[in-house]
Design a protein around this motif. Structure first.
Motif, PDB file in Angstrom:
ATOM      1  N   UNK A 139      15.606  -5.746   0.294  1.00  0.00           N
ATOM      2  CA  UNK A 139      15.727  -6.458   1.404  1.00  0.00           C
ATOM      3  C   UNK A 139      14.486  -6.237   2.367  1.00  0.00           C
ATOM      4  N   UNK A 140      14.298  -4.904   2.454  1.00  0.00           N
ATOM      5  CA  UNK A 140      13.010  -4.381   3.442  1.00  0.00           C
ATOM      6  C   UNK A 140      11.851  -3.601   2.521  1.00  0.00           C
ATOM      7  N   UNK A 141      10.755  -3.912   2.646  1.00  0.00           N
ATOM      8  CA  UNK A 141       9.754  -3.121   2.109  1.00  0.00           C
ATOM      9  C   UNK A 141       9.176  -2.007   3.178  1.00  0.00           C
ATOM     10  N   UNK A 142       8.941  -0.874   2.834  1.00  0.00           N
ATOM     11  CA  UNK A 142       8.373   0.120   3.605  1.00  0.00           C
ATOM     12  C   UNK A 142       7.254   0.609   2.973  1.00  0.00           C
ATOM     13  N   UNK A 143       6.132   0.696   3.799  1.00  0.00           N
ATOM     14  CA  UNK A 143       4.698   1.032   3.001  1.00  0.00           C
ATOM     15  C   UNK A 143       4.497   2.245   4.017  1.00  0.00           C
ATOM     16  N   UNK A 144       3.804   3.409   3.304  1.00  0.00           N
ATOM     17  CA  UNK A 144       3.502   4.753   3.847  1.00  0.00           C
ATOM     18  C   UNK A 144       2.025   4.667   3.673  1.00  0.00           C
ATOM     19  N   UNK A 145       1.000   4.912   4.643  1.00  0.00           N
ATOM     20  CA  UNK A 145      -0.298   4.907   4.562  1.00  0.00           C
ATOM     21  C   UNK A 145      -0.975   5.896   5.455  1.00  0.00           C
ATOM     22  N   UNK A 146      -2.177   6.343   5.129  1.00  0.00           N
ATOM     23  CA  UNK A 146      -2.943   7.011   6.124  1.00  0.00           C
ATOM     24  C   UNK A 146      -4.157   6.078   6.914  1.00  0.00           C
ATOM     25  N   UNK A 147      -4.492   6.674   7.917  1.00  0.00           N
ATOM     26  CA  UNK A 147      -5.899   5.620   8.617  1.00  0.00           C
ATOM     27  C   UNK A 147      -6.833   5.471   7.578  1.00  0.00           C
ATOM     28  N   UNK A 148      -7.089   6.580   7.162  1.00  0.00           N
ATOM     29  CA  UNK A 148      -8.193   6.608   6.055  1.00  0.00           C
ATOM     30  C   UNK A 148      -8.263   5.296   5.027  1.00  0.00           C
ATOM     31  N   UNK A 149      -7.082   4.937   4.893  1.00  0.00           N
ATOM     32  CA  UNK A 149      -6.943   3.787   3.882  1.00  0.00           C
ATOM     33  C   UNK A 149      -7.193   2.388   4.450  1.00  0.00           C
ATOM     34  N   UNK A 150      -7.360   2.475   5.895  1.00  0.00           N
ATOM     35  CA  UNK A 150      -7.574   0.990   6.577  1.00  0.00           C
ATOM     36  C   UNK A 150      -8.943   0.818   6.277  1.00  0.00           C
ATOM     37  N   UNK A 151      -9.170  -0.485   5.855  1.00  0.00           N
ATOM     38  CA  UNK A 151     -10.694  -1.149   5.989  1.00  0.00           C
ATOM     39  C   UNK A 151     -10.829  -2.360   6.538  1.00  0.00           C
ATOM     40  N   UNK A 152     -11.955  -2.394   6.874  1.00  0.00           N
ATOM     41  CA  UNK A 152     -12.056  -3.864   8.052  1.00  0.00           C
ATOM     42  C   UNK A 152     -11.931  -5.179   7.183  1.00  0.00           C
ATOM     43  N   UNK A 153     -12.415  -5.399   6.080  1.00  0.00           N
ATOM     44  CA  UNK A 153     -12.531  -6.797   5.371  1.00  0.00           C
ATOM     45  C   UNK A 153     -12.013  -6.653   4.045  1.00  0.00           C
ATOM     46  N   UNK A 154     -11.554  -7.705   3.274  1.00  0.00           N
ATOM     47  CA  UNK A 154     -11.220  -7.608   1.871  1.00  0.00           C
ATOM     48  C   UNK A 154     -12.191  -7.318   0.935  1.00  0.00           C
ATOM     49  N   UNK A 155     -13.394  -7.612   1.133  1.00  0.00           N
ATOM     50  CA  UNK A 155     -14.570  -7.014   0.387  1.00  0.00           C
ATOM     51  C   UNK A 155     -14.394  -5.665   0.330  1.00  0.00           C
ATOM     52  N   UNK A 156     -14.253  -4.723   1.267  1.00  0.00           N
ATOM     53  CA  UNK A 156     -14.432  -3.518   1.416  1.00  0.00           C
ATOM     54  C   UNK A 156     -13.305  -3.140   0.563  1.00  0.00           C
ATOM     55  N   UNK A 157     -12.201  -3.562   0.656  1.00  0.00           N
ATOM     56  CA  UNK A 157     -10.793  -3.162  -0.100  1.00  0.00           C
ATOM     57  C   UNK A 157     -11.305  -3.086  -1.881  1.00  0.00           C
ATOM     58  N   UNK A 158     -11.653  -4.401  -1.900  1.00  0.00           N
ATOM     59  CA  UNK A 158     -12.140  -4.509  -3.393  1.00  0.00           C
ATOM     60  C   UNK A 158     -13.176  -3.667  -4.043  1.00  0.00           C
ATOM     61  N   UNK A 159     -14.299  -3.463  -3.141  1.00  0.00           N
ATOM     62  CA  UNK A 159     -15.368  -2.480  -3.604  1.00  0.00           C
ATOM     63  C   UNK A 159     -14.759  -1.080  -3.712  1.00  0.00           C
ATOM     64  N   UNK A 160     -13.771  -0.839  -2.695  1.00  0.00           N
ATOM     65  CA  UNK A 160     -13.125   0.645  -2.862  1.00  0.00           C
ATOM     66  C   UNK A 160     -12.289   1.001  -3.821  1.00  0.00           C
ATOM     67  N   UNK A 161     -11.487   0.007  -4.442  1.00  0.00           N
ATOM     68  CA  UNK A 161     -10.604   0.273  -5.492  1.00  0.00           C
ATOM     69  C   UNK A 161     -11.256   0.331  -6.658  1.00  0.00           C
ATOM     70  N   UNK A 162     -12.551  -0.443  -6.824  1.00  0.00           N
ATOM     71  CA  UNK A 162     -13.498  -0.399  -7.889  1.00  0.00           C
ATOM     72  C   UNK A 162     -14.061   1.175  -8.395  1.00  0.00           C
ATOM     73  N   UNK A 163     -14.479   1.475  -6.990  1.00  0.00           N
ATOM     74  CA  UNK A 163     -14.901   3.081  -7.032  1.00  0.00           C
ATOM     75  C   UNK A 163     -13.731   4.067  -7.415  1.00  0.00           C
TER      76      UNK A 163
END
Length: 209
Positions: A139-163
């Motif tokens: 019913x409720x989804x809780x996500x735990x993250x660090x500030x280092x995981x925050x990226x500006x745009x989607x392109x950065x997320x995709x390039x980061x996960x490839x690395x």
């Protein structure tokens, strides 16, 4: 008086002879984001009924999470990721770890790959250690993250996960943007139609604390 047909033809002739305005290829594609990026992520997730809890340390994060979970039954709070389980136990946060998810599961706790500030989206993958059901069933989804995981745009997320996974990408990579929703019936917005009704992201803004 010119007919409607003639007026259309005249407009077409003018359009052919007029030089079209050239696009500015140097102009930014996206609007600028607020700094720090966590604030932009929080504002954009709030627009789609999600909630962000910004914390100044790991201890503060788990203390706030514990307070948030006090109203739920321990057996209906599930986390199956090793790193998260260790931190939850250390900070005395109630939870259960099981592959047999209860039918009345209330809260699923997971990590994430990246947080996209531009859209307020959370990137998840099958490499995290949570089964896909834990992103959908509770019913409720809780996500735990660090500030280092925050990226500006989607392109950065995709390039980061490839690395991050250079040899082989996870079999499942997805984006979550707020609670599940639909407006198929009489154009009335309903939350929790195909997944969690609530979506909460807890971010530790100080990775070293």
């Amino acid at each position: 008086m010119a007919s409607a047909r003639q007026e259309i033809l005249n407009k077409l002739k003018k359009a052919v002879h007029n030089e079209p305005e050239k696009p500015d290829f140097d102009a930014p594609v996206y609007f600028p984001l607020e700094e720090p990026l966590e604030e932009s992520f929080k504002a954009n997730l709030a627009k789609v009924n999600g909630s962000v809890h910004l914390c100044h340390s790991k201890a503060e994060l788990y203390s706030e999470l514990k307070t948030f979970l006090d109203r739920f039954v321990k057996e209906l709070i599930v986390c199956n990721e090793s790193n998260l389980k260790s931190n939850l136990q250390k900070h005395l946060v109630p939870f259960t770890s099981t592959s047999q998810l209860p039918n009345d599961l209330q809260v699923g706790i997971t990590s994430c790959e990246y947080l996209i500030a531009h859209t307020g989206s959370v990137m998840i993958s099958s490499a995290q250690g949570s089964e896909r059901r834990l992103f959908v069933f509770p019913e409720i989804h809780v996500v735990i993250a660090d500030s280092e995981q925050v990226v500006a745009y989607l392109e950065e997320a995709y390039s980061s996960i490839k690395k991050k996974y250079p040899d082989q990408l996870p079999s499942h990579i997805s984006l979550l943007t707020g609670p599940s929703r639909t407006a198929d019936i009489e154009k009335t917005l309903v939350l929790g139609a195909h997944g969690p009704r609530q979506f909460h992201v807890f971010i530790n803004q100080n990775f070293n604390k």
